[in-house]
Write an enzyme that holds these catalytic residues in place. Structure first.
Site, short mmCIF file in Angstrom:
data_model
loop_
_atom_site.label_atom_id
_atom_site.label_comp_id
_atom_site.label_asym_id
_atom_site.label_seq_id
_atom_site.Cartn_x
_atom_site.Cartn_y
_atom_site.Cartn_z
N GLY A 1 0.83 -1.20 0.00
CA GLY A 1 0.00 0.00 0.00
C GLY A 1 0.86 1.25 0.00
O GLY A 1 1.76 1.39 0.83
N GLY B 1 21.62 -9.26 22.39
CA GLY B 1 20.43 -8.61 22.92
C GLY B 1 19.75 -9.47 23.97
O GLY B 1 19.32 -10.59 23.69
N ILE C 1 12.60 -10.95 23.00
CA ILE C 1 12.67 -11.88 21.86
C ILE C 1 13.88 -12.79 21.96
O ILE C 1 13.79 -14.01 21.79
CB ILE C 1 12.67 -11.11 20.53
CG1 ILE C 1 11.37 -10.31 20.38
CG2 ILE C 1 12.84 -12.05 19.35
CD1 ILE C 1 11.39 -9.28 19.27
N GLU D 1 13.43 -15.41 24.86
CA GLU D 1 12.44 -16.45 24.56
C GLU D 1 13.01 -17.48 23.58
O GLU D 1 12.92 -18.69 23.81
CB GLU D 1 11.17 -15.82 23.98
CG GLU D 1 10.36 -15.05 25.00
CD GLU D 1 9.09 -14.42 24.42
OE1 GLU D 1 8.36 -13.79 25.18
OE2 GLU D 1 8.84 -14.56 23.20
N ASP E 1 3.19 -0.43 16.35
CA ASP E 1 4.65 -0.31 16.39
C ASP E 1 5.18 0.86 15.57
O ASP E 1 6.31 1.29 15.76
CB ASP E 1 5.30 -1.60 15.86
CG ASP E 1 5.15 -2.77 16.81
OD1 ASP E 1 4.47 -2.63 17.84
OD2 ASP E 1 5.70 -3.85 16.51
N MET F 1 6.28 -1.56 21.83
CA MET F 1 5.93 -2.36 20.64
C MET F 1 5.29 -3.67 21.11
O MET F 1 5.95 -4.70 21.23
CB MET F 1 7.16 -2.60 19.78
CG MET F 1 7.65 -1.34 19.08
SD MET F 1 9.01 -1.67 17.95
CE MET F 1 9.19 -0.09 17.12
N LEU F 2 4.00 -3.60 21.39
CA LEU F 2 3.26 -4.75 21.91
C LEU F 2 1.99 -4.95 21.10
O LEU F 2 1.30 -3.97 20.77
CB LEU F 2 2.88 -4.51 23.38
CG LEU F 2 4.04 -4.35 24.38
CD1 LEU F 2 3.52 -3.85 25.72
CD2 LEU F 2 4.78 -5.67 24.54
N HIS G 1 -7.74 -21.62 46.67
CA HIS G 1 -6.57 -22.38 47.13
C HIS G 1 -6.69 -23.83 46.66
O HIS G 1 -7.77 -24.42 46.76
CB HIS G 1 -6.51 -22.37 48.67
CG HIS G 1 -5.44 -23.25 49.23
ND1 HIS G 1 -4.12 -22.89 49.21
CD2 HIS G 1 -5.50 -24.48 49.79
CE1 HIS G 1 -3.40 -23.85 49.75
NE2 HIS G 1 -4.23 -24.83 50.12
#
Length: 466
Positions: free
Chosen positions: A116, A180, A184, A187, A312, A318-319, A444
């Site tokens: 686009g 880093g 990211i 994980e 973002d 950025m979530l 509980h």
């Protein structure tokens, strides 16, 4: 030429949710997506596939490390079939992106596949298999982000890779170097460490997950070291070079001394950058800031009054869920409603195991702002539920105003923290006090009892089970 009330450029969580809400509010809506599948980074090469691999690798780790203790004996060796694991991940992705296709049809949203690009503020050219031009009274830019790199690193997508390539490797790395120590990298590092890779994490800052509360960083670092990760913080990477099937990374440590690391794969995970390539924003009068983000006002409106931007590609965390909130916000704003987003109450989550989750202010932020606060903390290992499932790492910490007792921040690391953080978000949305939480009954045995106990600890230091 087809005309629409609103066109959305980008079909990630922000874009597709914005399109659905626009359609629900009676607007004739189009969505433009560069790739063949809808869902953006999150569904295709981000949140969803990474969670699929985290879950698969977690099952494998449990089988080789914990099943015997549970009284489950498996004859023979437990083996990883990486090809099958990646295929299952892709099946999850395909099912999820297919669900977005269904939602577009259900809401009568017309989908255009192609790049686009603005011709002017009301006309968009879509360059795909064939080029078409559409007219839109209003447009929402939801083009998201791409992985960042460092200027001296050449990503070859084979040995020097981004998260996109790390989700579809053909082999388990012998030694994966990760540049880093953010969400990211950690994980994906845990995925491959569980599968047998040696993993080295190199982080420029003095701690991993540096934007989160320092207590969470310290605890997660302890967990990762126990899992035999090599954690190299306060290291400034200065070169990454590939020699055949080997990658050599050189960095300066905090003393300024050069150190070297050798591995067979290097994952560059130094954050993400806003993606506006090919958008031709200037043709529509849309301004970008010095970091390449689309400039917006408090209504997420760009410098062109009929064009909005979300997710973002604008400032802020950025979530995916932040992008979704903004998508709904813009749709409702365009419909004349008066929606609201409290950015302080958008939770952050790291989907390692134990999971890490937080909402509100960190201790560092409260100290910097000079806020007089109190803290209550409760260890997961003191929970019967945690001992039953052998998930004893972690804690819940509640920060509350020292005078009013209003909860200012909740920080947790432990099993199911990603789900538990919602309780904290609800509490803070209604401006609950620590005592409010402490007086609510929690079933509980559950992991959420740690939230109640942390609230008790913050209320006159009266936790019951420590």
């Amino acid at each position: 030429m087809k005309s629409f009330d609103v066109a959305v450029i980008g079909s990630g969580p922000g874009g597709y949710v914005a399109a659905i809400r626009c359609a629900q509010l009676g607007m004739k809506t189009a969505i433009i997506e560069k790739y063949n599948t809808l869902g953006g980074t999150c569904l295709n090469v981000g949140c969803i596939p990474s969670k699929a691999l985290l879950d698969s690798s977690h099952h494998y780790e449990d089988a080789i490390k914990h099943f015997e203790e549970h009284g489950i004996e498996i004859p023979g060796d437990v083996k990883v079939n990486l090809e099958k694991m990646i295929a299952r991940k892709q099946a999850v992705v395909d099912q999820t992106t297919g669900g977005i296709d269904f939602l577009m049809k259900k809401n009568n949203i017309e989908v255009f596949h192609g790049m686009g690009s603005f011709k002017d503020d009301t006309h968009i050219t879509v360059s795909g298999e064939e080029t078409v031009e559409i007219e839109a009274k209003k447009t929402i830019i939801a083009t998201g982000s791409k992985p960042s790199t460092l200027p001296f690193i050449e990503i070859d997508k084979e040995r020097i890779i981004t998260s996109t390539e790390a989700l579809k490797l053909k082999e388990i790395p012998k030694h994966l170097i990760i540049i880093g120590g953010g969400v990211i990298g950690l994980e994906l590092g845990q995925v491959y460490r569980r599968l047998g890779s040696e993993v080295t994490v190199i982080e420029y800052m003095d701690r991993i997950i540096p934007t989160m509360d320092g207590g969470l960083s310290k605890e997660l670092n302890k967990v990762f070291k126990k899992a035999k990760f090599s954690m190299q913080v306060s290291h400034k990477v200065k070169s990454v070079e590939r020699k055949g099937d080997e990658v050599i990374v050189k960095a300066d440590n905090k003393k300024g001394e050069e150190v070297g690391f050798k591995g067979d794969y290097c994952l560059v995970s130094v954050g993400r950058r806003p993606y506006t390539d090919g958008l031709n924003a200037e043709a529509a009068g849309v301004k970008l800031d010095d970091r390449g983000r689309v400039e917006v006002n408090g209504h997420l409106q760009t410098s062109a009054s009929n064009i909005y931007a979300i997710g973002d590609v604008v400032k802020g965390a950025m979530l995916a869920h932040k992008a979704e909130e903004e998508g709904v916000f813009v749709a409702e704003t365009m419909a004349g409603q008066k929606p609201h987003i409290d950015y302080n109450l958008i939770p952050g989550v790291v989907y390692t195991w134990p999971e890490v989750a937080a909402v509100g202010k960190t201790e560092e932020e409260l100290k910097e702002a000079g806020v007089d606060y109190k803290s209550g903390q409760f260890p997961m290992r003191a929970l019967g539920r945690a001992r039953a499932s052998m998930d004893i790492d972690g804690f819940v910490k509640i920060l509350a105003d020292k005078t009013t007792d209003e909860i200012l921040g909740v920080h947790m690391i432990g099993a199911r923290a990603a789900d538990m953080i919602a309780e904290a978000v609800v509490a803070m949305e209604y401006r609950a006090s620590a005592e409010d939480i402490s007086r609510m009954s929690h079933a509980h045995p559950t992991f959420t009892e740690a939230i109640k106990e942390a609230a008790l600890a913050a209320t006159d230091d009266r936790a019951l089970h420590i």
